[in-house]
Design a protein around this motif. Structure first.
Motif, PDB file in Angstrom:
ATOM      1  N   ARG A 186      -5.589   0.280  -5.957  1.00 54.84           N
ATOM      2  CA  ARG A 186      -4.459  -0.334  -5.261  1.00 54.84           C
ATOM      3  C   ARG A 186      -3.573  -0.903  -6.410  1.00 54.84           C
ATOM      4  NH1 ARG A 186      -5.459   2.217  -1.640  1.00 54.84           N
ATOM      5  NH2 ARG A 186      -5.680   1.628   0.507  1.00 54.84           N
TER       6      ARG A 186
ATOM      7  N   GLN B 287      -1.644   6.301   1.574  1.00 48.28           N
ATOM      8  CA  GLN B 287      -2.969   5.593   1.538  1.00 48.28           C
ATOM      9  C   GLN B 287      -3.219   4.952   2.890  1.00 48.28           C
ATOM     10  OE1 GLN B 287      -2.376   2.951  -1.920  1.00 48.28           O
ATOM     11  NE2 GLN B 287      -3.703   4.541  -3.155  1.00 48.28           N
TER      12      GLN B 287
ATOM     13  N   VAL C  66       0.808  -0.978   0.018  1.00 46.78           N
ATOM     14  CA  VAL C  66      -0.011   0.050   0.031  1.00 46.78           C
ATOM     15  C   VAL C  66       0.848   1.246  -0.058  1.00 46.78           C
ATOM     16  CG1 VAL C  66      -1.757   1.353   1.194  1.00 46.78           C
ATOM     17  CG2 VAL C  66      -1.763  -1.268   1.237  1.00 46.78           C
TER      18      VAL C  66
ATOM     19  N   ASP D 114      -7.089  -3.796   2.120  1.00 45.47           N
ATOM     20  CA  ASP D 114      -5.570  -4.220   2.407  1.00 45.47           C
ATOM     21  C   ASP D 114      -5.422  -5.248   3.454  1.00 45.47           C
ATOM     22  OD1 ASP D 114      -4.863  -1.972   0.492  1.00 45.47           O
ATOM     23  OD2 ASP D 114      -5.854  -0.473   1.970  1.00 45.47           O
TER      24      ASP D 114
END
Length: 319
Positions: A282, A38, A34, A44
């Protein structure tokens, strides 16, 4: 076969104990981190937890081959999971689940990989489900195999496994690439294999690729399959053009013709589509929208219009 695949996936996620390059590999720069600015989101957490779970189990499996010496590297699992809805004329409920898992085993000097995939034909990794020809028995093509290479940089590889409607098989492959200059290259491979029911088979593939100065990629793919059980050839010709819009968006145009050499050199299907591929959230999470038109001999070549919607996630190092 699907039950075997699901069972292995559950095992791998339980912490208790140069072929023509697919289009997604050209588009991707799949990374599994990541960006610092962010904030952590639920997806995630899922991606990292899934990757850690896979690596934990794989490291335990790799340890079974330890002879007490220090391994060169860390055992890791990598791959992708793709969910698709591909409605088209005459079949609006078409869905697809695609996956590929590759396990590297450093205690075996990274010469042996464990592979689990929904489709043994890597050249059709980007093809919609309706366009994957049933001629080679791809309706149920979940495959698991062990791949051996003489050394990590070898062009040769050998597989033993199970797939194509629960058949056992052995396979040998040679793959290489040649760059003519900074813009033109050729990728080629050949395979021979033996299945318990489909008997002997062979494949030959070549791909001519051009990369322009503005990073547009044009590729002409050609592939031929020989099938001993039916004593005929299946052929496929495809042209692709990739247009990168920016770091997170790209367009891919595809046109494919596939057919058989018996009773004559005849076309079995024609496919064309324009895919928009994006990863705005992402680096490892992709979204795709692909309007397409498909003509099948089994449908009297009546055009079938459709729209493929996909969600694709990578884990591990990425392919």
């Amino acid at each position: 076969m699907l039950c075997l695949a699901v069972s292995l996936c559950l095992l791998l996620t339980d912490q208790s104990d140069n072929q023509p390059i697919p289009t997604h590999e050209v588009v991707n720069n799949a990374q599994n981190n990541v960006e610092p600015h962010q904030p952590m989101q639920w997806f995630d957490v899922w991606q990292r937890s899934f990757t850690d779970s896979m690596d934990f189990t794989v490291s335990k499996f790799d340890g079974l081959f330890s002879d007490g010496s220090h391994a060169k590297g860390k055992a890791k699992a990598e791959g992708r999971i793709q969910l698709s809805w591909e409605p088209r004329t005459r079949d609006i409920a078409e869905t697809d689940l695609r996956f590929r898992i590759r396990v590297s085993l450093p205690h075996l000097e990274n010469r042996v990989d464990l592979l689990l995939s929904d489709n043994e034909d890597e050249t059709q990794s980007d093809t919609i489900k309706a366009a994957r020809s049933p001629s080679l028995g791809r309706q149920d093509n979940t495959t698991i195999s062990l791949r051996f290479r003489p050394d990590i940089n070898s062009h040769y590889s050998f597989r033993v496994g199970a797939g194509r409607r629960d058949q056992l098989y052995v396979k040998a492959r040679y793959r290489d690439a040649y760059a003519f200059n900074s813009h033109w290259a050729m990728l080629y491979d050949t395979e021979i294999y033996q299945y318990t029911r489909d008997q002997f088979g062979a494949e030959l593939g070549t791909s001519i690729q051009h990369v322009s100065s503005n990073n547009n990629v044009t590729r002409l793919n050609n592939r031929f399959y020989f099938r001993d059980n039916s004593n005929d050839w299946l052929w496929r010709h495809e042209i692709q053009h990739l247009y990168p819009i920016n770091n997170h968006n790209a367009l891919v145009y595809s046109f494919m013709v596939e057919g058989l050499n018996k009773p004559t050199y005849q076309v079995e299907e024609v496919y064309t589509g324009l895919r928009w591929r994006s990863n705005p959230i992402r680096e490892w999470l992709y979204f795709e929208v692909e309007p397409f038109v498909l003509w099948l001999r089994s449908e009297d070549f009546s055009p079938s219009y459709g729209m493929a919607l996909r969600l694709e996630a990578y884990y591990g190092k990425g392919e």
